[in-house]
Scaffold this active site. Sequence first.
Site, PDB file in Angstrom:
ATOM      1  N   ASN A   7       0.868  -1.178   0.000  1.00  0.00           N
ATOM      2  CA  ASN A   7       0.000   0.000   0.000  1.00  0.00           C
ATOM      3  C   ASN A   7       0.901   1.223   0.000  1.00  0.00           C
ATOM      4  OD1 ASN A   7      -1.775   2.080   0.458  1.00  0.00           O
ATOM      5  ND2 ASN A   7      -2.328   1.460   2.542  1.00  0.00           N
ATOM      6  N   HIS A  85      -9.463   1.532   4.814  1.00  0.00           N
ATOM      7  CA  HIS A  85      -8.171   1.633   5.511  1.00  0.00           C
ATOM      8  C   HIS A  85      -8.334   2.573   6.705  1.00  0.00           C
ATOM      9  CE1 HIS A  85      -4.012   2.662   6.369  1.00  0.00           C
ATOM     10  NE2 HIS A  85      -3.712   1.509   5.802  1.00  0.00           N
ATOM     11  N   GLU A 154      -5.522  -4.717  10.503  1.00  0.00           N
ATOM     12  CA  GLU A 154      -4.471  -3.727  10.717  1.00  0.00           C
ATOM     13  C   GLU A 154      -4.703  -3.032  12.055  1.00  0.00           C
ATOM     14  OE1 GLU A 154      -2.460  -2.510   6.782  1.00  0.00           O
ATOM     15  OE2 GLU A 154      -4.113  -1.145   7.120  1.00  0.00           O
ATOM     16  N   GLY A 160       2.702   2.154  10.845  1.00  0.00           N
ATOM     17  CA  GLY A 160       3.752   3.158  10.696  1.00  0.00           C
ATOM     18  C   GLY A 160       4.532   3.418  11.979  1.00  0.00           C
TER      19      GLY A 160
END
Length: 234
Positions: A7, A85, A154, A160
């Site tokens: 992604n 997302h 996720e 991140g």
Amino acid sequence: MKFVIGNWKMNGSRALLREMIQKMRDIKSENRAVLCVPFTMLDEKNDVVALGAQDVSTHERGAYTGEISASMLAEVGAKYVIVGHSERRMYHDETNDIVRDKATRALENGITPIICVGETMDEKRAGKTFDIITAAVRESVPSDVKDTIIIAYEPRWAIGAGITPTTAEIAEAHRVIADTLAYMGLDGTPILYGASVNSGNVGEITAIEHVDGVLVGGASLKPDEFVSIIHSAK
Ligand code: 13P
């Protein structure tokens, strides 16, 4: 076979995509690689990697300035689209209902939706992880699914962040999702893990039961690293 889906978010360039495709030519792996790139790069024709988008409109057509429909994605050759997302849920207030509509539009146009679910740190601390992901799967997956869909777990707090849940935490979350899908008559639906995946941890993560692949953010922008992840997913 494991899925290894990159992604790119709002990163990269056409030059980087071409470099990535070159690097991926020599891959010897039965894993299925996909790159979800910005809309403007989806028309990059190649015979190496399937391309996907990162969002799609809930509408089929009409006066929705700036939006892109699923039929438009299909027209440029997109095979996959990420929906729901956490960055869309967070910055654009996407609810499970909206995500389900987006997934429905994708399926109507022959595109495989990658439906993302995951808890925030506050929800995790409150012990709500399983409630949140169970509700997200039940409410974000279209009814009467006949074609392939993909679920991506996720954990939002790990995206991140360079940290991942423990192996046991990933295993439990994926088991809960697999049980929910089975209850919905969708057993066998691939379930991917995403958040801080790299070439060093992908082997361990993909060895966990009910982990059918990975959704990779930052590390999918580095050609050598992404190729290494594809080779290391087991
Ligand atoms: P990172 O791999 O950069 O944590 O991002 C994960 C992600 O959001 C993939 O969709």
